[in-house]
Write a protein that holds these residues in place. Structure first.
Motif, PDB file in Angstrom:
ATOM      1  N   ALA A 415      61.030   0.547 -34.977  1.00 18.59           N
ATOM      2  CA  ALA A 415      61.134   1.699 -35.662  1.00 18.59           C
ATOM      3  C   ALA A 415      60.215   3.014 -34.990  1.00 18.59           C
ATOM      4  CB  ALA A 415      60.769   1.505 -37.177  1.00 18.59           C
ATOM      5  N   GLU A 416      59.280   2.326 -34.570  1.00 19.63           N
ATOM      6  CA  GLU A 416      58.222   3.423 -33.869  1.00 19.63           C
ATOM      7  C   GLU A 416      58.520   3.519 -32.259  1.00 19.63           C
ATOM      8  OE1 GLU A 416      54.062   2.831 -35.124  1.00 19.63           O
ATOM      9  OE2 GLU A 416      54.892   3.093 -37.419  1.00 19.63           O
ATOM     10  N   ASP A 417      58.693   2.571 -31.656  1.00 20.61           N
ATOM     11  CA  ASP A 417      58.514   2.500 -30.184  1.00 20.61           C
ATOM     12  C   ASP A 417      60.042   2.618 -29.485  1.00 20.61           C
ATOM     13  OD1 ASP A 417      55.907   1.792 -30.701  1.00 20.61           O
ATOM     14  OD2 ASP A 417      56.422  -0.330 -30.549  1.00 20.61           O
ATOM     15  N   ASP A 418      61.301   2.244 -30.366  1.00 22.34           N
ATOM     16  CA  ASP A 418      62.264   2.429 -29.572  1.00 22.34           C
ATOM     17  C   ASP A 418      63.394   3.461 -30.190  1.00 22.34           C
ATOM     18  OD1 ASP A 418      64.659   1.820 -28.386  1.00 22.34           O
ATOM     19  OD2 ASP A 418      65.190  -0.024 -29.105  1.00 22.34           O
ATOM     20  N   PRO A 419      63.339   4.454 -29.386  1.00 22.86           N
ATOM     21  CA  PRO A 419      64.216   5.622 -29.879  1.00 22.86           C
ATOM     22  C   PRO A 419      65.589   5.146 -30.001  1.00 22.86           C
ATOM     23  CG  PRO A 419      63.637   6.074 -27.890  1.00 22.86           C
ATOM     24  CD  PRO A 419      62.644   4.641 -28.333  1.00 22.86           C
ATOM     25  N   ASP A 420      66.172   4.320 -29.443  1.00 21.77           N
ATOM     26  CA  ASP A 420      67.489   3.910 -29.715  1.00 21.77           C
ATOM     27  C   ASP A 420      67.886   2.898 -30.612  1.00 21.77           C
ATOM     28  OD1 ASP A 420      68.220   5.483 -27.376  1.00 21.77           O
ATOM     29  OD2 ASP A 420      67.649   4.008 -25.820  1.00 21.77           O
ATOM     30  N   SER A 421      66.987   2.561 -31.260  1.00 18.51           N
ATOM     31  CA  SER A 421      67.091   1.463 -32.390  1.00 18.51           C
ATOM     32  C   SER A 421      67.604   1.884 -33.440  1.00 18.51           C
ATOM     33  CB  SER A 421      65.759   0.777 -32.742  1.00 18.51           C
ATOM     34  OG  SER A 421      65.862  -0.133 -33.795  1.00 18.51           O
ATOM     35  N   PRO A 422      68.620   1.123 -34.356  1.00 23.57           N
ATOM     36  CA  PRO A 422      69.280   1.503 -35.491  1.00 23.57           C
ATOM     37  C   PRO A 422      68.282   2.138 -36.315  1.00 23.57           C
ATOM     38  CG  PRO A 422      70.387  -0.329 -34.430  1.00 23.57           C
ATOM     39  CD  PRO A 422      69.237   0.116 -33.986  1.00 23.57           C
ATOM     40  N   ILE A 423      66.978   1.398 -36.509  1.00 20.42           N
ATOM     41  CA  ILE A 423      65.911   2.102 -37.673  1.00 20.42           C
ATOM     42  C   ILE A 423      64.978   2.884 -36.837  1.00 20.42           C
ATOM     43  CG2 ILE A 423      66.373  -0.387 -38.713  1.00 20.42           C
ATOM     44  CD1 ILE A 423      63.847  -1.235 -37.600  1.00 20.42           C
ATOM     45  N   ALA A 424      65.166   3.530 -35.572  1.00 19.00           N
ATOM     46  CA  ALA A 424      64.134   4.313 -35.222  1.00 19.00           C
ATOM     47  C   ALA A 424      63.921   5.296 -36.175  1.00 19.00           C
ATOM     48  CB  ALA A 424      64.897   5.036 -33.940  1.00 19.00           C
ATOM     49  N   GLY A 425      62.500   5.451 -36.418  1.00 23.68           N
ATOM     50  CA  GLY A 425      62.014   6.769 -37.186  1.00 23.68           C
ATOM     51  C   GLY A 425      61.736   6.202 -38.593  1.00 23.68           C
ATOM     52  N   MET A 426      62.134   5.087 -38.981  1.00 27.69           N
ATOM     53  CA  MET A 426      62.027   4.603 -40.379  1.00 27.69           C
ATOM     54  C   MET A 426      60.533   4.190 -40.556  1.00 27.69           C
ATOM     55  SD  MET A 426      63.857   1.322 -42.335  1.00 27.69           S
ATOM     56  CE  MET A 426      62.636   0.148 -41.872  1.00 27.69           C
ATOM     57  N   PRO A 427      59.825   4.573 -41.356  1.00 24.59           N
ATOM     58  CA  PRO A 427      58.359   4.197 -41.667  1.00 24.59           C
ATOM     59  C   PRO A 427      58.423   2.605 -41.911  1.00 24.59           C
ATOM     60  CG  PRO A 427      59.119   6.319 -43.166  1.00 24.59           C
ATOM     61  CD  PRO A 427      60.350   5.522 -42.364  1.00 24.59           C
ATOM     62  N   VAL A 428      57.444   2.012 -41.248  1.00 24.11           N
ATOM     63  CA  VAL A 428      57.343   0.345 -41.559  1.00 24.11           C
ATOM     64  C   VAL A 428      55.828   0.245 -41.916  1.00 24.11           C
ATOM     65  CG1 VAL A 428      59.297  -0.105 -39.969  1.00 24.11           C
ATOM     66  CG2 VAL A 428      57.271   0.372 -39.090  1.00 24.11           C
ATOM     67  N   LEU A 429      55.904  -1.061 -42.195  1.00 26.73           N
ATOM     68  CA  LEU A 429      54.234  -1.672 -42.422  1.00 26.73           C
ATOM     69  C   LEU A 429      53.725  -2.104 -41.129  1.00 26.73           C
ATOM     70  CD1 LEU A 429      55.100  -3.904 -45.580  1.00 26.73           C
ATOM     71  CD2 LEU A 429      53.634  -1.722 -45.621  1.00 26.73           C
ATOM     72  N   GLU A 430      52.824  -1.359 -40.485  1.00 28.29           N
ATOM     73  CA  GLU A 430      52.259  -1.679 -39.273  1.00 28.29           C
ATOM     74  C   GLU A 430      51.505  -2.644 -39.109  1.00 28.29           C
ATOM     75  OE1 GLU A 430      50.444   2.214 -38.556  1.00 28.29           O
ATOM     76  OE2 GLU A 430      52.330   3.211 -38.253  1.00 28.29           O
ATOM     77  N   VAL A 431      51.989  -4.153 -39.363  1.00 23.96           N
ATOM     78  CA  VAL A 431      51.339  -5.228 -39.500  1.00 23.96           C
ATOM     79  C   VAL A 431      50.655  -5.509 -37.976  1.00 23.96           C
ATOM     80  CG1 VAL A 431      52.580  -6.053 -41.560  1.00 23.96           C
ATOM     81  CG2 VAL A 431      53.213  -6.662 -39.099  1.00 23.96           C
ATOM     82  N   TRP A 432      51.161  -5.356 -36.957  1.00 22.49           N
ATOM     83  CA  TRP A 432      50.793  -5.577 -35.757  1.00 22.49           C
ATOM     84  C   TRP A 432      49.587  -5.386 -35.343  1.00 22.49           C
ATOM     85  CZ3 TRP A 432      54.825  -2.519 -36.901  1.00 22.49           C
ATOM     86  CH2 TRP A 432      54.794  -1.187 -36.705  1.00 22.49           C
ATOM     87  N   HIS A 433      49.033  -3.991 -35.866  1.00 22.66           N
ATOM     88  CA  HIS A 433      47.334  -3.825 -35.865  1.00 22.66           C
ATOM     89  C   HIS A 433      46.451  -4.651 -36.278  1.00 22.66           C
ATOM     90  CE1 HIS A 433      48.964  -0.124 -33.913  1.00 22.66           C
ATOM     91  NE2 HIS A 433      49.539   0.162 -35.284  1.00 22.66           N
ATOM     92  N   ALA A 434      46.688  -5.668 -37.194  1.00 23.35           N
ATOM     93  CA  ALA A 434      45.838  -6.532 -37.654  1.00 23.35           C
ATOM     94  C   ALA A 434      45.558  -7.597 -36.319  1.00 23.35           C
ATOM     95  CB  ALA A 434      46.339  -7.558 -38.746  1.00 23.35           C
ATOM     96  N   LYS A 435      44.382  -8.549 -36.862  1.00 16.10           N
ATOM     97  CA  LYS A 435      43.808  -9.128 -35.719  1.00 16.10           C
ATOM     98  C   LYS A 435      44.649 -10.254 -35.593  1.00 16.10           C
ATOM     99  CE  LYS A 435      39.055  -7.843 -36.813  1.00 16.10           C
ATOM    100  NZ  LYS A 435      37.989  -8.182 -37.501  1.00 16.10           N
ATOM    101  N   GLN A 436      45.075 -10.837 -36.613  1.00 18.49           N
ATOM    102  CA  GLN A 436      46.168 -11.923 -36.613  1.00 18.49           C
ATOM    103  C   GLN A 436      47.222 -11.813 -37.585  1.00 18.49           C
ATOM    104  OE1 GLN A 436      42.855 -15.154 -37.207  1.00 18.49           O
ATOM    105  NE2 GLN A 436      44.297 -16.321 -35.728  1.00 18.49           N
ATOM    106  N   VAL A 437      48.481 -12.104 -36.956  1.00 14.59           N
ATOM    107  CA  VAL A 437      49.676 -11.977 -37.960  1.00 14.59           C
ATOM    108  C   VAL A 437      50.415 -13.486 -37.903  1.00 14.59           C
ATOM    109  CG1 VAL A 437      51.781 -10.994 -38.443  1.00 14.59           C
ATOM    110  CG2 VAL A 437      50.023  -9.670 -37.244  1.00 14.59           C
ATOM    111  N   PHE A 438      50.673 -14.158 -39.140  1.00 12.14           N
ATOM    112  CA  PHE A 438      51.244 -15.266 -39.262  1.00 12.14           C
ATOM    113  C   PHE A 438      52.814 -14.930 -40.126  1.00 12.14           C
ATOM    114  CE2 PHE A 438      46.950 -16.429 -39.012  1.00 12.14           C
ATOM    115  CZ  PHE A 438      46.901 -17.243 -38.133  1.00 12.14           C
ATOM    116  N   VAL A 439      53.931 -15.131 -39.666  1.00 11.86           N
ATOM    117  CA  VAL A 439      55.109 -14.772 -40.056  1.00 11.86           C
ATOM    118  C   VAL A 439      55.819 -16.257 -40.598  1.00 11.86           C
ATOM    119  CG1 VAL A 439      57.283 -13.886 -39.658  1.00 11.86           C
ATOM    120  CG2 VAL A 439      55.484 -13.081 -38.445  1.00 11.86           C
ATOM    121  N   SER A 440      56.060 -16.033 -42.079  1.00 12.42           N
ATOM    122  CA  SER A 440      56.599 -17.125 -42.713  1.00 12.42           C
ATOM    123  C   SER A 440      58.088 -16.894 -42.572  1.00 12.42           C
ATOM    124  CB  SER A 440      56.173 -17.604 -44.023  1.00 12.42           C
ATOM    125  OG  SER A 440      56.971 -18.327 -44.601  1.00 12.42           O
ATOM    126  N   LYS A 441      59.047 -17.710 -41.872  1.00  6.52           N
ATOM    127  CA  LYS A 441      60.423 -17.594 -41.630  1.00  6.52           C
ATOM    128  C   LYS A 441      61.310 -18.748 -41.485  1.00  6.52           C
ATOM    129  CE  LYS A 441      62.786 -14.071 -38.676  1.00  6.52           C
ATOM    130  NZ  LYS A 441      63.897 -14.903 -37.921  1.00  6.52           N
TER     131      LYS A 441
END
Length: 481
Positions: A415-441
């Protein structure tokens, strides 16, 4: 049967209760009381309308009210939170169809009154509504016809639009944005044709023009919502809520029912404001939502280098035990797994260790606004731990561990890095700035929007695969204390 004075007083009382209900729903602590305001307001509205002057045929009306109440109670007891968005969409369709039926019936009553006037017949045998029509001047009858056209058109758009929204939310209709050849030009042509038939109707062409307007509006509602991507359905549901309110207000004018006018205007305006706020939160243009262009941007297929690295519950627990600050990001996956109680227990145990725990809530997390807030409140998570996106984004760089529970698009850095993304410009939760990220999926699939998420490939991200509830429950006994 009650007099008009009682009904007018009930209109004021019910309107005040509805306003208090809407106002209270903006605050988590007041929401339960606000719901009761709405319940009592609706009880006032139904009782005093049914008991008001000019109302009859109770032998039909009362059984239908009982049947409707029984169905409502059954739905309330059987529908889980993950099904609430599609239920709301389905209920909107009922309002729209009711507006169409009321409009068509009003035209039949008006035509009967005009025929009786022309033949100089008595109007004693007519209904209370027809008697009301008989008192109107030619100018007032013209306004009545305009109200009928608006009610039928808006109601028909709301009906089919809500049916398609229900289908997309329930997974019964393909969630991708799809339109017939011709795209928006078909919608424009149907709108122009509706306007032509409306002019013909106002000039006395007959009820067949109203029927054609309804058919064209049915198509517009269907085609507008089919052209909107499934990931944008939360905004669509809010927009349809607004449409249903305006449809109710239109039939309120038709029936000279003050309560329907006030309630419809409240629902219509609040739905429109909510849609605008959600569009702003997602960096979308409000006009695109109204015109069905929301989500219609072609998706580009982006290949992401790298691989998703998995981790087990023991590894996540070790990181949590070593962390001082933790942020939890709940999403639709948490709702599907009904993991909110387990998440609440995890929070309690982490706080017992003296760790700082917060929740990050995106405005459109889940399938409707406030979805995650309701689930967390249901699980007794303290309100002060739950922060909105604008507040929480500043804390991620100084956070030791972030756990993303069933979220995807709302934590997508594209949403922030890819201007061609369908969600480009959409405000998102910037979780990647944390020291560690765990994704339950559950697996490596894409989110509801069908877009790949680069977050899952970042060096500081690890994937905890599996059902969200069972994954969280595996963590709890591994924590210290």
């Amino acid at each position: 049967m009650l007099g008009q004075g009682f009904v007018s007083a009930a209109v004021v009382a019910a309107s005040v209760l509805f306003v208090l209900s809407l106002g209270g729903l903006s605050n988590q602590e007041k929401a339960k009381r606000a719901v009761w305001y709405g319940i009592f307001g609706m009880l006032f509205a139904v009782f005093f309308t049914a008991a008001g002057p000019g109302i009859g045929h109770y032998w039909i009306m009362l059984p239908m009210m009982v049947i409707g109440a029984v169905i409502g109670v059954k739905l309330a007891r059987s529908v889980v939170m993950t099904q609430m968005p599609q239920l709301i969409a389905a209920l909107h369709s009922f309002v729209g169809l009711a507006a169409v039926f009321v409009g068509l019936n009003a035209e039949m009553e008006r035509a009967s009154v005009m025929a009786a006037r022309h033949a100089q017949e008595s109007m004693a045998q007519f209904s209370a509504f027809a008697a009301l029509v008989a008192t109107k001047t030619p100018d007032e009858l013209l306004f009545l016809q305009i109200e009928v056209v608006l009610g039928v058109f808006i109601g028909a758009v709301t009906f089919t639009g809500s049916i398609i929204a229900y289908g997309k939310l329930a997974g019964k209709v393909d969630g991708k944005a799809r339109q017939l050849p011709g795209g928006h030009r078909l919608n424009a042509a149907a709108l122009v044709a509706s306007l032509v038939f409306a002019i013909m109707y106002l000039q006395g062409a007959g009820i067949w023009t109203l029927l054609l307007i309804a058919l064209l509006a049915f198509f517009i509602g269907y085609h507008l919502i089919m052209g909107i991507g499934g990931a944008d359905m939360p905004v669509v549901v809010s927009m349809l809520n607004s449409y249903s309110g305006w449809a109710a207000a239109a039939i309120g004018f038709t029936l000279s029912n003050d309560l329907l006018i006030v309630t419809g205007a409240l629902v219509g305006s609040s739905g429109a404001i909510l849609s605008y706020m959600m569009c702003k939160a997602m960096n979308r243009k409000f006009i695109n939502v109204i015109l069905g262009g929301f989500g219609a941007k072609p998706q580009t297929v982006t290949h992401i280098e790298g691989e998703q690295l998995a981790i087990d519950a023991a590894g996540v627990a070790a990181a949590l035990n070593a962390a001082d600050s933790v942020i939890l990001v709940p999403g639709y996956g948490m709702a599907v797994a009904q993991a909110q109680t387990s998440v609440s227990e995890l929070t309690r145990k982490l706080r017992a260790q003296g760790k700082q725990v917060r929740f990050a809530i995106h405005p459109v997390a889940g399938r409707l606004p406030g979805h995650m807030n309701v689930l967390l409140a249901e699980a007794k998570v303290p309100y002060d731990l739950v922060l909105e996106m604008d507040e929480i984004n500043a804390y991620f760089p100084n956070t030791d561990v972030v756990i993303v529970i069933g979220s995807n698009d709302i934590v997508n850095p594209s949403a922030e890095d890819d201007p061609d993304s369908p969600i480009a410009g959409m405000p998102v939760l910037e979780v990647w700035h944390a020291k560690q990220v765990f994704v339950s999926k559950r697996g490596q699939g894409t989110g509801y929007s069908g877009i790949e998420n680069p977050l899952f490939y970042k060096e500081n991200t690890r994937m905890l695969y599996g059902d969200a509830k069972s994954s969280i429950e595996q963590l709890i006994p591994l924590l210290k204390g």
